[in-house]
Design a protein around this motif. Structure first.
Motif, short mmCIF file in Angstrom:
data_model
loop_
_atom_site.label_atom_id
_atom_site.label_comp_id
_atom_site.label_asym_id
_atom_site.label_seq_id
_atom_site.Cartn_x
_atom_site.Cartn_y
_atom_site.Cartn_z
N TYR A 54 0.82 -1.22 0.00
CA TYR A 54 0.00 0.00 0.00
C TYR A 54 0.85 1.26 0.00
CZ TYR A 54 -4.77 -1.83 0.74
OH TYR A 54 -6.01 -2.41 0.60
N SER A 58 0.93 4.03 -2.84
CA SER A 58 0.53 5.42 -2.55
C SER A 58 1.57 6.41 -3.04
CB SER A 58 0.29 5.61 -1.05
OG SER A 58 1.50 5.70 -0.33
N PHE A 73 -4.76 4.63 -0.38
CA PHE A 73 -3.68 3.68 -0.15
C PHE A 73 -2.88 4.05 1.11
CE2 PHE A 73 -3.16 2.40 -4.91
CZ PHE A 73 -4.27 1.57 -4.81
N HIS A 76 -4.88 3.12 4.18
CA HIS A 76 -4.87 1.67 4.38
C HIS A 76 -3.51 1.20 4.88
CE1 HIS A 76 -8.55 0.61 1.65
NE2 HIS A 76 -8.79 1.64 2.46
N ASN A 128 -4.80 -4.90 -4.71
CA ASN A 128 -5.06 -4.66 -3.30
C ASN A 128 -6.39 -5.26 -2.86
OD1 ASN A 128 -2.81 -3.16 -2.00
ND2 ASN A 128 -3.15 -1.81 -3.74
N HIS A 167 -11.59 -2.02 4.20
CA HIS A 167 -10.63 -1.77 3.12
C HIS A 167 -11.17 -2.33 1.80
CE1 HIS A 167 -6.92 -1.60 6.03
NE2 HIS A 167 -7.78 -0.64 6.24
#
Length: 179
Positions: A54, A58, A73, A76, A128, A167
């Motif tokens: 993540y 990101s 992201f 999370h 993801n 999520h």
């Protein structure tokens, strides 16, 4: 009352004094700590791998929807890191040692690490979401396996599971997938 609740407090007090070096693991602990420690170290590895995926996504994300997706992201990632740390704390409480060895994290994790092209936000989201679905399934199985033998670990896993389901829902929303 035929099934009246009764405690032998004197026995509990004596046992607590006699075995205080065992910390929170008392004679009333319902299971064997060794397999629980192994599972929790798998959870630590899974959560750290998810954090790494993540956070990489990101930072690397590029494209027209970058800001919204990267922010999700990053949020999370922070939660995944907290999940891993909470599992590590539980390992410590049970008398074990959390395993953060980078050489074995990916091997012990339930999910895989992936870093799609920076402009491929759709693949990032899908990878993801797949990882979240894997975690949801495996954590549900862990919770069923723990059952009533370790209520504290079960509650920890239930709390983490709830956030993992959030999520997955967030990612589904970003992908525009119908449930």
């Amino acid at each position: 009352m035929p099934n009246q609740f009764a405690l032998d407090v004197t026995k509990i007090r004596d046992d607590a004094r006699r075995r205080m070096q065992e910390g929170p693991v008392t004679a009333t602990y319902g299971g064997d700590t060794d397999p629980v420690l192994d599972i929790l170290n798998q959870v630590v590895a899974t959560e750290i791998v998810c954090y790494l995926r993540y956070i990489q996504n990101s930072i690397a994300a590029a494209g027209i929807d970058r800001a919204q997706v990267a922010a999700e992201f990053k949020e999370h990632a922070a939660e995944e890191l907290q999940h891993g740390l909470r599992a590590a704390e539980r390992i410590n409480q049970l008398g074990g040692v959390p395993d953060f060895d980078p050489a074995t994290l990916a091997r012990r994790a339930h999910t895989e690490y992936s870093a799609p092209a920076a402009t491929d936000l759709d693949t990032m989201l899908r990878e993801n979401l797949v990882a979240e679905r894997i975690v949801i399934s495996s954590y549900q199985e862990i919770i069923r396996w723990i059952g009533d033998s370790d209520p504290t670990t079960r509650r920890l896993m239930e709390d983490i599971l709830e956030e993992e389901e959030e999520h997955a829902n967030d990612l589904t929303d970003l992908l525009g997938v119908q449930g």
